[in-house]
Design a protein around this motif. Structure first.
Motif, short mmCIF file in Angstrom:
data_model
loop_
_atom_site.label_atom_id
_atom_site.label_comp_id
_atom_site.label_asym_id
_atom_site.label_seq_id
_atom_site.Cartn_x
_atom_site.Cartn_y
_atom_site.Cartn_z
N GLN A 1 45.75 205.05 22.21
CA GLN A 1 47.05 205.17 21.68
C GLN A 1 47.82 203.94 21.28
O GLN A 1 48.29 203.67 20.05
N LYS A 2 47.73 202.99 22.27
CA LYS A 2 48.23 201.63 22.27
C LYS A 2 47.62 200.86 20.95
O LYS A 2 48.39 200.41 20.38
N VAL A 3 46.43 200.70 21.09
CA VAL A 3 45.75 199.93 19.93
C VAL A 3 46.01 200.51 18.36
O VAL A 3 46.55 200.02 17.47
N MET B 1 49.47 199.45 17.43
CA MET B 1 49.38 198.08 17.30
C MET B 1 48.80 197.83 15.79
O MET B 1 49.29 197.01 15.03
N HIS B 2 47.70 198.56 15.73
CA HIS B 2 47.35 198.56 14.23
C HIS B 2 48.28 198.74 13.13
O HIS B 2 48.46 198.29 12.23
N ALA B 3 49.17 199.74 13.41
CA ALA B 3 49.90 200.23 12.56
C ALA B 3 51.05 199.17 12.42
O ALA B 3 51.56 198.72 11.18
N ASN C 1 46.98 181.57 18.94
CA ASN C 1 45.52 181.64 19.78
C ASN C 1 45.16 183.08 20.27
O ASN C 1 44.79 183.29 21.18
N HIS C 2 45.46 184.08 19.24
CA HIS C 2 45.17 185.28 19.42
C HIS C 2 43.56 185.95 19.42
O HIS C 2 43.39 186.85 19.86
N TYR C 3 42.82 185.06 18.87
CA TYR C 3 41.19 185.43 18.59
C TYR C 3 41.02 185.86 19.95
O TYR C 3 40.33 186.97 20.01
N ARG C 4 40.93 184.95 20.69
CA ARG C 4 40.27 185.35 22.18
C ARG C 4 41.05 186.69 22.78
O ARG C 4 40.34 187.19 23.44
N ARG C 5 42.13 186.60 22.37
CA ARG C 5 42.92 187.73 23.31
C ARG C 5 42.54 189.00 22.86
O ARG C 5 42.37 189.94 23.36
N ARG C 6 42.30 189.24 21.50
CA ARG C 6 41.66 190.40 20.91
C ARG C 6 40.29 190.63 21.20
O ARG C 6 39.85 191.77 21.37
N ALA C 7 39.57 189.52 21.43
CA ALA C 7 38.25 189.77 21.84
C ALA C 7 38.10 190.41 23.07
O ALA C 7 37.63 191.18 23.55
N GLY D 1 34.38 201.10 9.73
CA GLY D 1 33.26 200.13 9.89
C GLY D 1 33.24 199.59 11.10
O GLY D 1 32.04 199.20 11.91
N THR D 2 34.36 199.32 11.80
CA THR D 2 34.30 198.89 13.38
C THR D 2 33.77 199.68 14.36
O THR D 2 33.22 199.50 15.17
N LEU D 3 34.18 201.18 13.85
CA LEU D 3 33.61 202.19 15.00
C LEU D 3 32.13 202.22 14.95
O LEU D 3 31.79 202.37 16.07
N MET E 1 44.90 186.19 10.00
CA MET E 1 46.75 186.04 9.98
C MET E 1 47.44 186.36 11.42
O MET E 1 48.26 185.47 11.60
N THR E 2 46.86 187.42 12.03
CA THR E 2 47.56 187.58 13.26
C THR E 2 46.99 186.68 14.31
O THR E 2 47.81 186.13 15.12
N GLY E 3 45.97 186.08 14.20
CA GLY E 3 45.57 185.30 15.18
C GLY E 3 46.14 183.87 15.20
O GLY E 3 46.50 183.24 16.09
C1 HEM Z 1 37.24 201.25 16.00
C2 HEM Z 1 38.05 200.45 15.41
C3 HEM Z 1 38.79 199.12 16.04
C4 HEM Z 1 39.18 199.32 17.46
C5 HEM Z 1 38.54 200.00 18.62
C6 HEM Z 1 39.96 198.07 17.86
C7 HEM Z 1 40.35 197.53 18.96
C8 HEM Z 1 41.50 196.62 18.90
C9 HEM Z 1 41.90 196.19 20.34
C10 HEM Z 1 41.30 196.82 21.70
C11 HEM Z 1 42.96 195.16 20.10
C12 HEM Z 1 43.47 194.28 21.04
C13 HEM Z 1 44.76 195.34 21.52
C14 HEM Z 1 45.62 194.45 22.50
O1 HEM Z 1 46.16 193.24 21.92
O2 HEM Z 1 46.10 194.98 23.39
C15 HEM Z 1 42.99 195.01 18.55
C16 HEM Z 1 43.73 194.25 17.90
C17 HEM Z 1 43.65 193.88 16.60
N1 HEM Z 1 42.78 194.39 15.83
FE1 HEM Z 1 41.62 196.26 16.19
N2 HEM Z 1 40.27 197.60 16.36
C18 HEM Z 1 39.79 198.06 15.48
C19 HEM Z 1 39.68 198.08 14.19
C20 HEM Z 1 40.14 197.08 13.57
C21 HEM Z 1 40.07 196.69 12.31
C22 HEM Z 1 39.36 197.71 11.11
C23 HEM Z 1 41.04 195.67 11.86
C24 HEM Z 1 40.97 194.64 10.79
C25 HEM Z 1 40.48 194.96 9.57
C26 HEM Z 1 41.62 195.28 13.43
C27 HEM Z 1 42.59 194.21 13.53
C28 HEM Z 1 43.06 193.94 14.63
C29 HEM Z 1 44.04 192.89 14.88
C30 HEM Z 1 44.51 192.02 13.69
C31 HEM Z 1 44.48 192.93 16.09
C32 HEM Z 1 45.53 192.11 16.70
C33 HEM Z 1 45.06 190.91 17.09
C34 HEM Z 1 46.17 189.98 17.70
O3 HEM Z 1 46.57 190.35 18.63
O4 HEM Z 1 46.29 189.14 16.84
N3 HEM Z 1 41.25 196.14 14.23
N4 HEM Z 1 42.00 195.79 17.96
#
Ligand code: HEM
Length: 369
Positions: free
Chosen positions: A152-154, A157-159, A119-125, A189-191, A113-115
């Motif tokens: 704190q920023k992440v 962002m998640h919120a 083209n956000h997939y790569r950005r998130r990776a 799970g991600t942790l 959804m946010t991707g």
């Molecule tokens: C330990 C847990 C997690 C960590 C360390 C983590 C880390 C990150 C980081 C570093 C980003 C990119 C931040 C940026 O753009 O500057 C991000 C974005 C994101 N994360 Fe997580 N994440 C975690 C768990 C999750 C989970 C459980 C989900 C979803 C089920 C999730 C969904 C997303 C989404 C949708 C984005 C935004 C991607 C975008 O920009 O479109 N994350 N996360």
């Protein structure tokens, strides 16, 4: 213990502290201000005092490490990561990040959804690898450390994404089954993917990891989990509990989805773009299959088939649980993966610093729901 009833309740849980901050901005219709702040936080080094009180309070409270944080174990884990950084990079990009696309009960859907917001997939990776470099850098979790600010920023962002996704039509009907977007079960799970699953991947690539190193690595990720607002009841005691917890999360969440297939396809293209030589590309699905396992690679992700001899050997390795000896059984693949690690880190750094990743922005249309 993490039984299904408890985990079901964790699916309905978000992150009260960060959700409240984001909720106030959305409620006041101050999304442009929020985006400006996320951008400033993106710069990582802004002084909390320069922020509005509600955000300064969040930054102050979420910057405190838990009382049980052990500096010796944090330092040990960061030292190990720094020593083997490129290899951990390969494991992150070929196992720990893509395996999460199998989370088909809301996880893959919120990423897709946010991707689609450009083209956000790569950005998130790439941002996730940058995040890991910040928290794993020696001192990254010390006072004023880059890792704390990035976490704190992440968390914020998640919120913001949690608020955004909850408002989306596609999510409303799914709330009972999927729970909150980016809920506590998925965060846990991600942790685990970034800690115990990563260690398994490093071992499968031939890295010797002592019990003390493994314990320190899990410990540092629990400290990071604390800063990210993950519920402490979801922290596994030790390696054994982490492994069984991961198994139950896979049982509860992993399944084949259209979004998961799209994300893994884009991830393979991203890896191919990061690797200069077209010849190398053919090895991508084989290394993904070796590190993520046949089941997820086949039935969930439909990865291109590998050679028959490789597939037969991998069957035997998995059947007799010989993953730790994989580096002896697949010497060619190991040489390739290790050769890859440096190239991958260099082109990944180039990708990150070429400004190809635009910061996440909360969509202006988002209103409180
Ligand atoms: C330990 C847990 C997690 C960590 C360390 C983590 C880390 C990150 C980081 C570093 C980003 C990119 C931040 C940026 O753009 O500057 C991000 C974005 C994101 N994360 Fe997580 N994440 C975690 C768990 C999750 C989970 C459980 C989900 C979803 C089920 C999730 C969904 C997303 C989404 C949708 C984005 C935004 C991607 C975008 O920009 O479109 N994350 N996360």
């Amino acid at each position: 213990m993490m039984d299904d009833a408890f985990l079901d309740s964790m699916r309905q849980a978000g992150d009260p502290l960060a959700d409240a901050v984001i909720g106030e901005y959305i409620g006041a219709g101050e999304i442009p201000e929020l985006n400006a702040l996320l951008g400033r936080l993106h710069a990582n080094l802004a002084d909390p005092a320069g922020f509005p009180p509600r955000l300064a309070a969040y930054l102050d409270e979420s910057s405190r490490l838990p009382s049980w944080a052990d500096p010796a174990r944090i330092e040990r884990a960061q030292r190990m990561f720094t020593l083997h950084g490129p290899l951990f990079g390969v494991v992150m990009l070929f196992k720990s990040l893509p395996i999460l696309y199998a989370g088909g009960k809301g996880g893959a859907q919120v990423l897709a959804m946010t991707g689609q917001l450009g083209n956000h997939y790569r950005r998130r990776a790439s941002e996730t690898l940058r995040f890991i470099l910040d928290v794993m850098e020696p001192g990254g979790l010390g006072p004023g450390g880059k890792g704390i600010r990035t976490a704190q920023k992440v968390r914020l962002m998640h919120a913001a994404i949690r608020a955004y996704a909850s408002a989306a039509e596609g999510w409303k009907g799914r709330l009972p089954a999927w729970g909150r977007p980016i809920n506590q079960e998925e965060l846990a799970g991600t942790l685990l993917a970034f800690s115990t699953v990563t260690l398994d991947g490093a071992k499968a690539l031939g890295l010797g990891i002592s019990g003390k190193d493994a314990d320190a690595y899990l410990h540092v990720w629990k400290v990071i989990g604390h800063i990210l607002g993950i519920d402490p009841r979801l922290y596994p005691e030790g390696a054994a509990q982490a492994k069984s917890f991961w198994k139950s999360l896979v049982r509860r969440n992993f399944c084949r989805t259209e979004q998961g297939l799209m994300l893994i396809k884009d991830h393979q293209d991203f890896l191919a773009d990061l690797l200069p030589d077209k010849l190398i590309d053919r090895g991508i699905p084989t290394l993904l299959r070796y590190l993520m396992g046949r089941k997820i690679s086949g039935s969930v992700f439909d990865l291109p088939k590998s050679s028959a001899p490789f597939t037969l050997l991998l069957c035997l390795v998995e059947f007799f649980h010989l993953q730790k000896l994989g580096y002896l059984i697949f010497p060619g693949l190991m040489r390739w993966a290790r050769g890859l690690s440096i190239t991958l880190m260099e082109s990944f750094q180039a990708y990150m610093y070429a400004g190809k990743s635009k910061p996440f922005r909360v969509p202006p249309g988002l209103t409180q729901h």
